[in-house]
Design an enzyme around this catalytic site. Structure first.
Site, PDB file in Angstrom:
ATOM      1  N   ASP A  95      12.191 -29.104  20.474  1.00 47.39           N
ATOM      2  CA  ASP A  95      12.461 -30.513  20.214  1.00 47.39           C
ATOM      3  C   ASP A  95      13.107 -31.125  21.454  1.00 47.39           C
ATOM      4  O   ASP A  95      14.220 -30.754  21.839  1.00 47.39           O
ATOM      5  CB  ASP A  95      13.435 -30.589  19.017  1.00 47.39           C
ATOM      6  CG  ASP A  95      13.360 -31.888  18.274  1.00 47.39           C
ATOM      7  OD1 ASP A  95      13.117 -32.913  18.918  1.00 47.39           O
ATOM      8  OD2 ASP A  95      13.561 -31.879  17.042  1.00 47.39           O
ATOM      9  N   ASP A 196      11.474 -36.463  20.561  1.00 48.14           N
ATOM     10  CA  ASP A 196      12.329 -37.268  19.692  1.00 48.14           C
ATOM     11  C   ASP A 196      12.232 -38.761  20.054  1.00 48.14           C
ATOM     12  O   ASP A 196      12.256 -39.103  21.241  1.00 48.14           O
ATOM     13  CB  ASP A 196      13.769 -36.763  19.903  1.00 48.14           C
ATOM     14  CG  ASP A 196      14.758 -37.344  18.942  1.00 48.14           C
ATOM     15  OD1 ASP A 196      14.575 -37.170  17.730  1.00 48.14           O
ATOM     16  OD2 ASP A 196      15.738 -37.970  19.401  1.00 48.14           O
ATOM     17  N   GLU A 246       7.735 -38.450  17.915  1.00 50.27           N
ATOM     18  CA  GLU A 246       8.350 -39.144  16.777  1.00 50.27           C
ATOM     19  C   GLU A 246       8.388 -40.629  17.129  1.00 50.27           C
ATOM     20  O   GLU A 246       9.005 -41.017  18.111  1.00 50.27           O
ATOM     21  CB  GLU A 246       9.767 -38.624  16.536  1.00 50.27           C
ATOM     22  CG  GLU A 246      10.368 -39.235  15.281  1.00 50.27           C
ATOM     23  CD  GLU A 246      11.890 -39.187  15.248  1.00 50.27           C
ATOM     24  OE1 GLU A 246      12.442 -39.193  14.148  1.00 50.27           O
ATOM     25  OE2 GLU A 246      12.531 -39.160  16.315  1.00 50.27           O
ATOM     26  N   HIS A 320      14.313 -33.341   8.557  1.00 46.89           N
ATOM     27  CA  HIS A 320      15.771 -33.279   8.498  1.00 46.89           C
ATOM     28  C   HIS A 320      16.427 -34.648   8.398  1.00 46.89           C
ATOM     29  O   HIS A 320      17.647 -34.726   8.287  1.00 46.89           O
ATOM     30  CB  HIS A 320      16.274 -32.542   9.745  1.00 46.89           C
ATOM     31  CG  HIS A 320      15.916 -33.291  11.003  1.00 46.89           C
ATOM     32  ND1 HIS A 320      14.617 -33.431  11.441  1.00 46.89           N
ATOM     33  CD2 HIS A 320      16.687 -33.982  11.880  1.00 46.89           C
ATOM     34  CE1 HIS A 320      14.606 -34.156  12.538  1.00 46.89           C
ATOM     35  NE2 HIS A 320      15.851 -34.505  12.832  1.00 46.89           N
ATOM     36  N   ASP A 321      15.636 -35.713   8.482  1.00 46.65           N
ATOM     37  CA  ASP A 321      16.193 -37.070   8.392  1.00 46.65           C
ATOM     38  C   ASP A 321      15.859 -37.742   7.070  1.00 46.65           C
ATOM     39  O   ASP A 321      16.234 -38.895   6.849  1.00 46.65           O
ATOM     40  CB  ASP A 321      15.614 -37.957   9.511  1.00 46.65           C
ATOM     41  CG  ASP A 321      16.042 -37.512  10.889  1.00 46.65           C
ATOM     42  OD1 ASP A 321      17.153 -36.978  11.022  1.00 46.65           O
ATOM     43  OD2 ASP A 321      15.250 -37.692  11.835  1.00 46.65           O
TER      44      ASP A 321
HETATM   45  C1  GLC Z   1      15.549 -38.692  15.633  1.00 42.53           C
HETATM   46  C2  GLC Z   1      16.022 -37.398  15.020  1.00 42.53           C
HETATM   47  C3  GLC Z   1      17.335 -37.649  14.356  1.00 42.53           C
HETATM   48  C4  GLC Z   1      18.310 -38.098  15.404  1.00 42.53           C
HETATM   49  C5  GLC Z   1      17.778 -39.276  16.211  1.00 42.53           C
HETATM   50  C6  GLC Z   1      18.546 -39.482  17.468  1.00 42.53           C
HETATM   51  O1  GLC Z   1      15.301 -39.682  14.709  1.00 42.53           O
HETATM   52  O2  GLC Z   1      15.055 -36.893  14.161  1.00 42.53           O
HETATM   53  O3  GLC Z   1      17.806 -36.548  13.652  1.00 42.53           O
HETATM   54  O4  GLC Z   1      19.517 -38.450  14.809  1.00 42.53           O
HETATM   55  O5  GLC Z   1      16.448 -39.101  16.604  1.00 42.53           O
HETATM   56  O6  GLC Z   1      18.263 -38.467  18.382  1.00 42.53           O
END
Ligand code: GLC
Length: 551
Positions: A95, A196, A246, A320-321
């Site tokens: 990641d 990310d 993402e 995880h979010d």
């Molecule tokens: C993404 C991750 C999340 C994190 C954010 C900032 O959305 O999945 O867990 O808090 O980025 O890095």
């Protein structure tokens, strides 16, 4: 496409398996569960960040991209994990948090110490005349997106927590650093990368308007150029490397470019619109029942448009979010098994690459903690404070967090019915969900009818039948308000997927000739195939028609 028959499993290492009894999961713990992942049948494991980090945002605040956070283990452990995963035919995906670094990163420290070259790694800006932040942009974790740094005499941008400073990708030095990080891990045998919030890396004008500022930095002006460059300078050199971006609040149009065949950016994208259908007026912290028609429309639109544009989706309900999908779109009490299997069926038979988030495959549910002290997540605590400020009562806030907090997905993996669900011999960093005696891996393995078995079957289906990996997506029952259905077609093979999203019996007229369709997978015993079907609560069916169906 080399990745269309692959299935990816997401590990949140802190909550996966603790080998040392510290209460936090670690790399050795992951190694000890590789046999299980092989048994499940996945091709890749994506680990959320395990780099050195003060853990303000559980590793998404990276302080050193080249070293492993000591609580997770050592570089040697990581090398062993990669080699052991490889032996089992599993690739490791890392990641990459490249939109920002932790303010504990040495680059930031140098910037604060006055080094102009490193100040240019970030966005340090003067406030306006009365000392207010440079723009009115709002941090995704609440409050202003700017923090004043007295030593520099300027504000720095942080789209997330104030300890996560945004990197300046217009600086070529920063871009080279990022490519070097990817290449370092490629050299260690890492086979995939998740990037990310990567559609936020290119900031547009630093302006204020009546909004939260999103439009100035989402899918920004140079983002495609930056990704093409990163691709060329790093992972694009290996045709087998799998990448996923993402994408926060993105558009299909941009994703056609991010994940389009031959566009030389990424293999696929995560988009989130389908996971906002229960936000009241777009507000995550305001509850409303999920809008099924909206959900279906979004899933179908993304399927159709990405297919038309020859681009590839990452398919998922959980990460995880996100709170647990079975608690959110299913019914985790009366129909826990059926609805978990139904949701899995929807995702795993669509066109794209399915992702499984740890615990999803056994039907893990939201934890719904009963006190704020049980929550660990920075975002949840910020939301708690903001809701309090607005005058929302304690009970109501806890009800909202119980449905929306990211910690619902971060409770320890439920391995067995022993103390702490077999996750740790110590005290877990976050409480185990209360239902671990009922929902756990050990129990699921013994049960032929378990959610786990269903996931195993779905994974095998994608591997055995090209139509699921490669077939065309065709929507069915467009107007139905309770049932989601579609076809996948390849040559003379077609797969029909029919899923009831509710706890009621739903009747539907499939509108097509059902002769020749056989049940391949269902979440009920004895399913009946008929043009007019009465689907039982949360019933899901995978039907297949072909000249030569292979079992
Ligand atoms: C993404 C991750 C999340 C994190 C954010 C900032 O959305 O999945 O867990 O808090 O980025 O890095």
């Amino acid at each position: 496409m080399s990745f269309c028959d692959k299935v990816i499993y997401q590990i949140y290492p802190k909550s996966f398996c603790d080998s040392k009894g510290t209460g936090c999961g670690d790399i050795k713990g992951v190694i000890s569960k590789l046999d299980y992942l092989q048994y499940l049948g996945v091709d890749f494991v994506w680990l959320t960040p395990i780099f050195c980090s003060p853990q303000k945002d559980n590793g998404y605040d990276v302080a050193d991209y080249y070293n492993i956070e000591p609580s997770y283990g050592t570089m040697e452990d990581v090398e062993t994990m990669i080699a052991e995963a490889d032996k089992r035919g599993i690739g490791v995906m890392f990641d990459m948090v490249f939109n920002h670094t932790s303010t504990s990163h040495e680059w930031f420290a140098k910037a604060v110490a006055g080094d102009k070259a490193y100040q240019d790694y970030y966005f340090f800006r003067n406030g306006d005349r009365v000392g207010k932040p440079p723009t009115n942009w709002v941090s995704k974790f609440g409050g202003s997106a700017w923090e004043y740094e007295p030593k520099v005499g300027k504000h720095y941008l942080h789209l997330f927590d104030k300890t996560q400073a945004d990197l300046n990708w217009t600086n070529p030095q920063v871009r080279q650093e990022m490519a070097a990080v990817v290449n370092f891990w490629r050299g260690k045998g890492v086979k995939g990368f998740r990037f990310d919030v990567v559609n936020l890396i290119s900031k547009g004008a630093f302006e204020s308007d009546g909004t939260d500022g999103k439009r100035f930095y989402t899918d920004g002006p140079r983002v495609h150029r930056h990704l093409q460059e990163l691709n060329k300078d790093s992972f694009g050199q290996d045709p087998d490397c799998v990448t996923v971006g993402e994408m926060s609040s993105t558009t299909i149009q941009h994703c056609l470019q991010y994940a389009g065949a031959g566009k030389n950016e990424l293999s696929m994208v995560f988009s989130f619109h389908h996971l906002k259908v229960d936000y009241k007026d777009g507000n995550k912290w305001a509850l409303k029942p999920f809008d099924f028609v909206g959900l279906k429309q979004l899933l179908f639109d993304w399927q159709i448009w990405m297919q038309e544009g020859d681009a590839w989706n990452a398919l998922f309900w959980n990460n995880h979010d996100q709170p647990r999908a079975v608690s959110r779109f299913g019914n985790d009490e009366k129909y826990g098994k059926q609805s978990a299997k139904m949701l899995a069926t929807v995702i795993h038979c669509l066109r794209g690459t399915p992702y499984i988030y740890q615990g999803e495959e056994i039907g893990m549910t939201n934890a719904c903690f009963e006190g704020i002290e049980k929550y660990k997540d920075v975002e949840s605590h910020n939301a708690y404070a903001l809701l309090k400020e607005k005058g929302v009562g304690e009970k109501e806030i806890l009800r909202i967090l119980g449905e929306r907090s990211r910690d619902n997905a971060r409770t320890p993996m439920q391995w067995d019915g022993s103390k702490n669900a077999g996750f740790t011999a110590g005290t877990p960093w976050i409480e185990v969900c209360k239902n671990y005696k009922k929902i756990n891996v050990k129990k699921s393995k013994k049960d032929k009818d378990s959610v786990l078995e269903h996931y195993r079957s779905l994974i095998q289906l994608r591997k055995k039948h090209k139509v699921i990996a490669e077939g065309r997506f065709v929507p069915l029952l467009d107007g139905h308000k309770r049932v989601l259905a579609y076809l996948r077609v390849l040559g003379d093979v077609s797969v029909m997927v029919v899923c009831n999203f509710f706890d009621t019996v739903e009747v539907c007229d499939m509108g097509v000739d059902m002769a020749g369709y056989k049940v391949f997978l269902s979440n009920y015993k004895k399913s009946v195939v008929h043009r007019h079907m009465a689907l039982r609560p949360y019933e899901s069916l995978v039907l297949m028609k072909s000249q030569d169906i292979r079992e």
